[in-house]
Scaffold this active site. Structure first.
Site, PDB file in Angstrom:
ATOM      1  N   LEU A  76     -45.652  46.864 -33.673  1.00  0.00           N
ATOM      2  CA  LEU A  76     -46.241  47.950 -34.458  1.00  0.00           C
ATOM      3  C   LEU A  76     -45.228  49.031 -34.802  1.00  0.00           C
ATOM      4  O   LEU A  76     -45.321  49.673 -35.847  1.00  0.00           O
ATOM      5  CB  LEU A  76     -47.420  48.577 -33.701  1.00  0.00           C
ATOM      6  CG  LEU A  76     -48.632  47.673 -33.460  1.00  0.00           C
ATOM      7  CD1 LEU A  76     -49.697  48.414 -32.663  1.00  0.00           C
ATOM      8  CD2 LEU A  76     -49.208  47.181 -34.785  1.00  0.00           C
ATOM      9  N   GLY A  77     -44.273  49.276 -33.913  1.00  0.00           N
ATOM     10  CA  GLY A  77     -43.298  50.323 -34.190  1.00  0.00           C
ATOM     11  C   GLY A  77     -42.378  50.537 -33.011  1.00  0.00           C
ATOM     12  O   GLY A  77     -42.604  50.030 -31.900  1.00  0.00           O
ATOM     13  N   GLY A  79     -39.513  53.546 -31.072  1.00  0.00           N
ATOM     14  CA  GLY A  79     -39.146  54.949 -30.947  1.00  0.00           C
ATOM     15  C   GLY A  79     -38.153  55.124 -29.828  1.00  0.00           C
ATOM     16  O   GLY A  79     -37.665  54.151 -29.229  1.00  0.00           O
ATOM     17  N   GLY A  80     -37.844  56.400 -29.522  1.00  0.00           N
ATOM     18  CA  GLY A  80     -36.864  56.700 -28.508  1.00  0.00           C
ATOM     19  C   GLY A  80     -37.271  56.241 -27.126  1.00  0.00           C
ATOM     20  O   GLY A  80     -36.439  56.082 -26.234  1.00  0.00           O
ATOM     21  N   MET A  81     -38.575  56.053 -26.911  1.00  0.00           N
ATOM     22  CA  MET A  81     -39.059  55.644 -25.584  1.00  0.00           C
ATOM     23  C   MET A  81     -39.528  54.196 -25.586  1.00  0.00           C
ATOM     24  O   MET A  81     -40.309  53.790 -24.727  1.00  0.00           O
ATOM     25  CB  MET A  81     -40.186  56.565 -25.136  1.00  0.00           C
ATOM     26  CG  MET A  81     -39.736  57.973 -24.795  1.00  0.00           C
ATOM     27  SD  MET A  81     -38.673  58.034 -23.340  1.00  0.00           S
ATOM     28  CE  MET A  81     -39.878  57.766 -22.051  1.00  0.00           C
ATOM     29  N   VAL A  84     -43.840  49.579 -29.405  1.00  0.00           N
ATOM     30  CA  VAL A  84     -45.282  49.405 -29.254  1.00  0.00           C
ATOM     31  C   VAL A  84     -45.693  48.116 -29.967  1.00  0.00           C
ATOM     32  O   VAL A  84     -45.341  47.907 -31.135  1.00  0.00           O
ATOM     33  CB  VAL A  84     -46.068  50.602 -29.832  1.00  0.00           C
ATOM     34  CG1 VAL A  84     -47.567  50.379 -29.669  1.00  0.00           C
ATOM     35  CG2 VAL A  84     -45.654  51.899 -29.140  1.00  0.00           C
ATOM     36  N   LYS A  99     -47.214  49.559 -24.973  1.00  0.00           N
ATOM     37  CA  LYS A  99     -45.986  50.334 -25.116  1.00  0.00           C
ATOM     38  C   LYS A  99     -45.001  49.876 -24.046  1.00  0.00           C
ATOM     39  O   LYS A  99     -45.301  49.931 -22.848  1.00  0.00           O
ATOM     40  CB  LYS A  99     -46.288  51.822 -24.959  1.00  0.00           C
ATOM     41  CG  LYS A  99     -45.104  52.747 -25.200  1.00  0.00           C
ATOM     42  CD  LYS A  99     -45.556  54.203 -25.150  1.00  0.00           C
ATOM     43  CE  LYS A  99     -44.425  55.157 -25.451  1.00  0.00           C
ATOM     44  NZ  LYS A  99     -44.893  56.570 -25.428  1.00  0.00           N
ATOM     45  N   ASP A 193     -45.595  68.430 -26.934  1.00  0.00           N
ATOM     46  CA  ASP A 193     -45.087  67.933 -28.219  1.00  0.00           C
ATOM     47  C   ASP A 193     -46.239  67.756 -29.203  1.00  0.00           C
ATOM     48  O   ASP A 193     -46.352  66.727 -29.869  1.00  0.00           O
ATOM     49  CB  ASP A 193     -44.328  66.623 -28.024  1.00  0.00           C
ATOM     50  CG  ASP A 193     -43.447  66.279 -29.234  1.00  0.00           C
ATOM     51  OD1 ASP A 193     -43.100  67.210 -29.994  1.00  0.00           O
ATOM     52  OD2 ASP A 193     -43.119  65.099 -29.419  1.00  0.00           O
TER      53      ASP A 193
END
Length: 617
Positions: A76-77, A79-81, A84, A99, A193
């Site tokens: 799905l995508g 990121g920095g962490m 997903v 995740k 955030d």
């Protein structure tokens, strides 16, 4: 860490692009390049950069493989962490989001603590406005969290489609997010955030606060291992960061309230707070020292209350802000249209509903049997004044009598029913009355041509008197004292079809569905209706949505839309409503069922929707 690789000293000020959060660093007001413990170099608002040998490896899971009991279906995508994935839980037979944390990040204690903090803290929350955490696990050195799938996109995505949002929608979204944050804060969790990108929407437009990856457990601050961040560490997304986040001071839940105020500012104006700051130093100074920006200077159609909420939420000192998110939510929900102060353009027409008792009915019917049956049925409903006439002239002979409802036959000796309605519609005193044409050989278009305004209904000669009252009940502001069909609905047993211009429905409609408690709701488009892509089966109610535009006054357009449902061969519907959507306001424009077709203009709220559903019972 020194400035390495490419750097960028400007703040990305495009409201339509996701903003990269700052991760941990020692505050340096003179530096415009910051980094965290992962050697991540980032400029406030710019995209995160890594050296080639430092970029975390995205966990590559093949489609069809398994992680724990979960079957991987789609990336799905990233990121920095981590990444997903869309996955499937075969035990419960549902899709989930998984995740996954990259191994090299999981090997760093602070990053792993942050990841586990998000999972454990969020998993303890039970609130409809916080993403649900189902499971946490580790396999082959891959740590992962399993959570609900949210398919409606983020609030940022919504802004990219339309720029700033209608103030009603913006306030509802932020109020719902505040509800979710209140639950997090009550559990001792500070998000740190909050921004439009971290407010997700379900397909039913329910707001979900997501991404607690920078979250802090307040009650863990004194524990070396569990305190993921401490004073002197700066985390968040700069456009929405509180003054205490910039200064590296200790923070609490009121920092989230500041960020939520900044989020509301962006939703209302399409711009960040302090949008004119080109560098990190200027942006930091603005959040620390400059007055709170006024959203009304960018959008003149906002209630003054929006400005007041933002000013209080974004106060420089935490003790001057809302002391809890629930209070902010209450203030947002208390705003109403009477507070609007438009400075440009035309203010949308607002409908003020004044519910009143149905006290008087005038029947114009040459058939004595038909007239007596109708009169007796209406009398049983507690209506105090019922006049019966066999000629139009008699019905209009006393100008002092202004009935709430007029029921006229099509065939009256001295005037046709259509001409009678046309004549009555010239009387301004009858603008709030409902005119009913009792005819088996007339059309809705004829009725609309006769009466350009107000509530009009067409019923056949075979229609039962109770069904005339159903039309009055659903399409006007009138309450008959006694109605056999005015009974509680069972929302769990009702099936509703929403027909819109796209595959998502307006936030106001989603809120209405939720307030009534409807669960079995299917969404389709007018294009797909009646095709292989469209819905199939039986529905209690179909609601056709049309966004307000140039033809909002064309009643025939809304009545014509009712035919689209009746012509669809793949579905069977008990009742169909055509609704005009104008920002937060929804207006019922036409309604049809087995016994009548009506055109009207009245607010569609939870009471109105319940009345409409009652006619399907």
């Amino acid at each position: 860490m020194a400035n390495q690789g490419a750097s960028n000293d400007s703040v990305e000020n495009r409201a339509g692009e996701p903003q990269t959060p700052i991760t941990e660093h020692e505050p340096d007001l003179d530096s415009e390049t910051v980094c965290d413990g992962l050697n991540v170099k980032t400029v406030m608002g710019a995209k995160t950069e890594f050296d080639n040998n430092e970029f975390p490896t995205v966990p590559e899971l093949e489609v069809g493989s398994s992680l724990g009991k979960y079957e991987i279906r789609q990336l799905l995508g990233t990121g920095g962490m981590g990444a997903v994935y869309l996955a499937f839980d075969p035990m419960i037979e549902r899709e989930v989001a998984v995740k996954v944390l990259p191994p090299e990040i999981a090997s760093r204690p602070q990053a792993l603590d942050r990841f586990l903090t998000e999972a454990k803290a969020t998993g303890k929350l039970n609130n409809q406005h916080v993403v649900a955490i189902y499971d946490i696990g580790v396999q082959d050195n891959l740590n992962y969290i399993v959570m609900e799938v949210i398919r409606g996109g983020s609030v940022l995505d919504l802004m990219e489609q339309s720029g700033s949002l209608p103030w009603e929608d913006a306030c509802r979204i932020v109020a719902d997010a505040a509800d979710g944050l209140e639950a997090a804060h009550a559990a001792g969790l500070v998000h740190r955030d909050i921004k439009p990108e971290n407010l997700m929407l379900t397909e039913g437009r329910v707001v979900k606060v997501v991404d607690f990856g920078l979250a802090k457990l307040v009650d863990a601050a004194n524990h070396t291992r569990t305190a993921v961040t401490k004073a002197g560490q700066v985390m968040g997304t700069p456009q929405f960061m509180s003054p205490e986040q910039f200064s590296g001071a200790n923070i609490d839940h009121r920092s989230d309230i500041y960020s939520l105020g900044g989020t509301l500012f962006q939703l209302l104006t399409g711009q960040f707070p302090f949008d004119n700051c080109p560098t990190i130093v200027q942006l930091m100074y603005a959040h620390l020292e400059q007055p709170v920006p006024d959203p009304n200077e960018l959008n003149g159609n906002l209630p003054a209350g929006c400005r007041d909420v933002i000013a209080r939420a974004m106060a420089k000192e935490p003790q001057e802000r809302y002391q809890d998110a629930a209070e902010m939510a209450r203030d947002l929900r208390s705003l109403d249209h009477r507070q609007s102060e438009p400075t440009s353009g035309t203010k949308p027409e607002r409908i003020i509903e004044e519910w009143r008792t149905l006290e008087s009915v005038c029947i114009i019917e040459p058939s004595k049997i038909q007239a007596l049956m109708l009169r007796d049925a209406l009398a049983k409903s507690g209506i105090s004044s019922i006049r019966v006439h066999d000629r139009a002239a008699e019905a209009t002979s006393d100008p002092s009598l202004v009935p709430d409802v007029v029921v006229t036959s099509m065939h009256v000796p001295d005037l046709s029913g259509v001409d009678m309605i046309k004549k009555l519609r010239t009387d301004q005193r009858l603008q709030q009355s409902m005119l009913v044409l009792n005819s088996s050989d007339s059309t809705v278009d004829e009725l609309i041509d006769a009466g350009k305004t107000g509530a009009l209904a067409l019923v056949s000669k075979k229609t039962k008197p109770d069904d005339i009252l159903r039309a009055v009940h659903a399409c006007t502001f009138l309450n008959a004292p006694k109605m056999s069909f005015d009974v509680p609905i069972d929302p769990l047993s009702l099936r509703v079809l929403i027909v819109g211009d796209g595959d998502q429905i307006p936030y106001s409609m989603a809120e209405l569905i939720r307030s009534v408690g409807l669960l079995d709701v299917e969404i389709t488009t007018l294009v797909d209706l009646g095709t292989e892509k469209g819905p199939v089966g039986k529905f209690d109610l179909a609601i056709l949505l049309r966004t307000a535009g140039d033809a909002t006054g064309d009643t025939k357009l809304y009545a014509g839309r009712l035919l689209r449902v009746s012509e669809a061969k793949t579905i069977e519907v008990k009742a169909t409503a055509a609704v005009q959507v104008d920002g937060h306001q929804m207006t019922l424009r036409a309604l049809s069922c087995r016994s009548f077709t009506a055109v009207t203009r009245c607010l569609l709220d939870d009471i109105r929707l319940t009345r409409i559903l009652q006619i399907t019972l």
